[in-house]
Enzyme design. Structure first.
Site, PDB file in Angstrom:
ATOM      1  N   ASN A 279      -2.714  -2.435  12.657  1.00 22.78           N
ATOM      2  CA  ASN A 279      -1.681  -2.713  13.665  1.00 22.78           C
ATOM      3  C   ASN A 279      -0.537  -3.553  13.119  1.00 22.78           C
ATOM      4  OD1 ASN A 279      -2.370  -1.433  16.131  1.00 22.78           O
ATOM      5  ND2 ASN A 279      -4.180  -2.756  16.241  1.00 22.78           N
TER       6      ASN A 279
ATOM      7  N   HIS B 211       1.262   1.934  20.804  1.00 26.63           N
ATOM      8  CA  HIS B 211      -0.089   1.392  20.929  1.00 26.63           C
ATOM      9  C   HIS B 211       0.069  -0.124  21.072  1.00 26.63           C
ATOM     10  CE1 HIS B 211      -4.368   0.907  20.329  1.00 26.63           C
ATOM     11  NE2 HIS B 211      -4.220   0.226  19.226  1.00 26.63           N
TER      12      HIS B 211
ATOM     13  N   ASP C 193      -6.243   4.712  23.036  1.00 24.92           N
ATOM     14  CA  ASP C 193      -5.601   4.534  24.348  1.00 24.92           C
ATOM     15  C   ASP C 193      -5.901   5.734  25.251  1.00 24.92           C
ATOM     16  OD1 ASP C 193      -4.454   2.176  23.450  1.00 24.92           O
ATOM     17  OD2 ASP C 193      -2.754   3.247  22.585  1.00 24.92           O
TER      18      ASP C 193
ATOM     19  N   GLN D 129       0.823  -1.208   0.000  1.00 25.06           N
ATOM     20  CA  GLN D 129       0.000   0.000   0.000  1.00 25.06           C
ATOM     21  C   GLN D 129       0.861   1.265   0.000  1.00 25.06           C
ATOM     22  OE1 GLN D 129      -2.847  -0.307   3.218  1.00 25.06           O
ATOM     23  NE2 GLN D 129      -4.101  -1.706   2.025  1.00 25.06           N
TER      24      GLN D 129
ATOM     25  N   ARG E 235      -9.470   5.581  26.332  1.00 26.11           N
ATOM     26  CA  ARG E 235      -9.668   4.542  27.358  1.00 26.11           C
ATOM     27  C   ARG E 235      -9.181   5.032  28.716  1.00 26.11           C
ATOM     28  NH1 ARG E 235      -7.623   0.143  23.107  1.00 26.11           N
ATOM     29  NH2 ARG E 235      -9.644  -0.330  22.233  1.00 26.11           N
TER      30      ARG E 235
HETATM   31  N1  LIG Z   1      -5.111   1.727  15.867  1.00 21.17           N
HETATM   32  C1  LIG Z   1      -6.319   1.508  16.277  1.00 21.17           C
HETATM   33  O1  LIG Z   1      -6.861   2.227  17.099  1.00 21.17           O
HETATM   34  C2  LIG Z   1      -7.088   0.346  15.714  1.00 21.17           C
HETATM   35  C3  LIG Z   1      -8.426   0.142  16.072  1.00 21.17           C
HETATM   36  C4  LIG Z   1      -9.100  -0.935  15.499  1.00 21.17           C
HETATM   37  C5  LIG Z   1      -8.447  -1.782  14.605  1.00 21.17           C
HETATM   38  N2  LIG Z   1      -7.145  -1.553  14.316  1.00 21.17           N
HETATM   39  C6  LIG Z   1      -6.426  -2.384  13.356  1.00 21.17           C
HETATM   40  O2  LIG Z   1      -6.954  -2.138  12.047  1.00 21.17           O
HETATM   41  C7  LIG Z   1      -6.765  -3.310  11.243  1.00 21.17           C
HETATM   42  C8  LIG Z   1      -8.080  -3.693  10.586  1.00 21.17           C
HETATM   43  O3  LIG Z   1      -8.982  -4.125  11.597  1.00 21.17           O
HETATM   44  P1  LIG Z   1     -10.496  -4.427  11.239  1.00 21.17           P
HETATM   45  O4  LIG Z   1     -11.184  -4.813  12.504  1.00 21.17           O
HETATM   46  O5  LIG Z   1     -11.043  -3.274  10.431  1.00 21.17           O
HETATM   47  O6  LIG Z   1     -10.290  -5.717  10.333  1.00 21.17           O
HETATM   48  P2  LIG Z   1     -11.217  -6.269   9.162  1.00 21.17           P
HETATM   49  O7  LIG Z   1     -10.788  -7.694   8.932  1.00 21.17           O
HETATM   50  O8  LIG Z   1     -12.659  -5.952   9.446  1.00 21.17           O
HETATM   51  O9  LIG Z   1     -10.791  -5.370   7.922  1.00 21.17           O
HETATM   52  C9  LIG Z   1      -9.550  -5.527   7.327  1.00 21.17           C
HETATM   53  C10 LIG Z   1      -9.634  -4.974   5.905  1.00 21.17           C
HETATM   54  O10 LIG Z   1      -8.343  -5.139   5.308  1.00 21.17           O
HETATM   55  C11 LIG Z   1      -8.539  -5.588   3.994  1.00 21.17           C
HETATM   56  N3  LIG Z   1      -7.346  -6.316   3.524  1.00 21.17           N
HETATM   57  C12 LIG Z   1      -6.968  -7.573   3.828  1.00 21.17           C
HETATM   58  N4  LIG Z   1      -5.848  -7.903   3.158  1.00 21.17           N
HETATM   59  C13 LIG Z   1      -5.520  -6.825   2.397  1.00 21.17           C
HETATM   60  C14 LIG Z   1      -4.472  -6.565   1.462  1.00 21.17           C
HETATM   61  N5  LIG Z   1      -3.557  -7.500   1.181  1.00 21.17           N
HETATM   62  N6  LIG Z   1      -4.433  -5.355   0.880  1.00 21.17           N
HETATM   63  C15 LIG Z   1      -5.388  -4.424   1.155  1.00 21.17           C
HETATM   64  N7  LIG Z   1      -6.405  -4.614   2.023  1.00 21.17           N
HETATM   65  C16 LIG Z   1      -6.476  -5.805   2.630  1.00 21.17           C
HETATM   66  C17 LIG Z   1      -9.753  -6.506   4.062  1.00 21.17           C
HETATM   67  O11 LIG Z   1     -10.366  -6.642   2.804  1.00 21.17           O
HETATM   68  C18 LIG Z   1     -10.644  -5.750   5.052  1.00 21.17           C
HETATM   69  O12 LIG Z   1     -11.486  -4.828   4.390  1.00 21.17           O
HETATM   70  C19 LIG Z   1      -6.212  -4.394  12.160  1.00 21.17           C
HETATM   71  O13 LIG Z   1      -4.811  -4.467  11.987  1.00 21.17           O
HETATM   72  C20 LIG Z   1      -6.573  -3.882  13.549  1.00 21.17           C
HETATM   73  O14 LIG Z   1      -5.685  -4.363  14.520  1.00 21.17           O
HETATM   74  C21 LIG Z   1      -6.466  -0.509  14.834  1.00 21.17           C
HETATM   75  O1  LIG Z   2      -6.455  -4.158  20.153  1.00 21.26           O
HETATM   76  C1  LIG Z   2      -6.585  -4.344  18.947  1.00 21.26           C
HETATM   77  O2  LIG Z   2      -6.111  -5.326  18.363  1.00 21.26           O
HETATM   78  C2  LIG Z   2      -7.379  -3.360  18.117  1.00 21.26           C
HETATM   79  C3  LIG Z   2      -7.098  -1.951  18.482  1.00 21.26           C
HETATM   80  O3  LIG Z   2      -5.744  -1.639  18.315  1.00 21.26           O
HETATM   81  C4  LIG Z   2      -7.562  -1.625  19.874  1.00 21.26           C
HETATM   82  O4  LIG Z   2      -6.759  -1.177  20.692  1.00 21.26           O
HETATM   83  O5  LIG Z   2      -8.779  -1.831  20.127  1.00 21.26           O
END
Ligand SMILES: NC(=O)c1ccc[n+]([C@@H]2O[C@H](COP(=O)([O-])OP(=O)(O)OC[C@H]3O[C@@H](n4cnc5c(N)ncnc54)[C@H](O)[C@@H]3O)[C@@H](O)[C@H]2O)c1
Ligand SMILES: O=C(O)C[C@H](O)C(=O)O
Length: 170
Positions: A46, A102, A74, A27, A77
């Site tokens: 993440n 994080h 965070d 990406q 929370r």
């Molecule tokens: N930083 C934060 O506060 C926070 C909060 C929530 C989730 N997250 C992170 O965000 C990420 C996604 O979580 P989610 O719950 O939305 O997951 P999800 O499985 O619902 O969504 C993931 C998305 O990534 C896409 N994907 C998968 N492989 C791919 C590739 N090779 N290229 C492009 N896109 C691809 C999928 O099609 C899907 O739409 C995770 O790594 C999760 O840990 C971070």
């Molecule tokens: O904890 C996770 O894996 C998702 C996200 O980063 C969170 O803190 O909720």
């Protein structure tokens, strides 16, 4: 940048690195090739801090000040836990700091935090017991996983039917 695998039960955020780094590299290369050089990027997948670093390295034409990663959860929370502990609204809690990534290395710091009470502004440190600080960061760190488990449980319930008083997972 949302694309990436979420962690499963029992995993830490860094455990999704092997899957997500390759997604991030692809990406990032697309961004480097096609995005406007003044675009702003919010990293969500993440491990966010590491992915932000990957982006900085592999998309050198995007200024690093335009790259940020989502760690606001965070902070929210921590505010939520303090407000619950002190029975005040979250908007009355100020100046909480989260140090570190994080991840399980984070340290929520309440040493400069203040709270507005009916008796005026107080330091959070004054109002919470010293030993609370030891349990509190841990609760903050595991919260993501608790949310994940709750979501799994809700999904489980959505697929459960009751027949003759017995629960079936459909
Ligand atoms: N930083 C934060 O506060 C926070 C909060 C929530 C989730 N997250 C992170 O965000 C990420 C996604 O979580 P989610 O719950 O939305 O997951 P999800 O499985 O619902 O969504 C993931 C998305 O990534 C896409 N994907 C998968 N492989 C791919 C590739 N090779 N290229 C492009 N896109 C691809 C999928 O099609 C899907 O739409 C995770 O790594 C999760 O840990 C971070
Ligand atoms: O904890 C996770 O894996 C998702 C996200 O980063 C969170 O803190 O909720």
């Amino acid at each position: 940048m949302l694309g990436g695998s979420p962690r499963k039960e029992g995993m830490e955020r860094k455990d999704v690195m092997s899957k997500n780094v390759s997604i991030y590299k692809a990406q990032t290369s697309a961004l480097e090739e096609h995005a406007a050089s003044d675009c702003k990027v919010v990293v969500v997948a993440n491990p966010v801090n590491t992915n932000a670093l990957i982006l900085k390295e592999f998309a050198p034409s995007i200024p690093e000040k335009n790259i940020t990663c989502l760690t606001r959860l965070d902070h929210n929370r921590a505010l939520g836990q303090i407000s619950e502990k002190l029975n005040v609204h979250v908007s009355d809690v100020k100046n909480v700091i989260i140090w570190g990534n994080h991840s399980s290395t984070q340290y929520p710091d309440v040493n400069h935090a203040t709270v507005t009470t009916s008796n005026g502004h107080k330091s959070v440190r004054e109002l919470v017991a010293d030993d609370w600080e030891h349990e509190y960061p841990w609760e903050c760190i595991v919260m993501g996983l608790m949310v994940f488990n709750l979501a799994s449980f809700t999904l489980f319930l959505l697929h459960v039917t009751k027949q003759n008083g017995i629960l079936y997972k459909g």
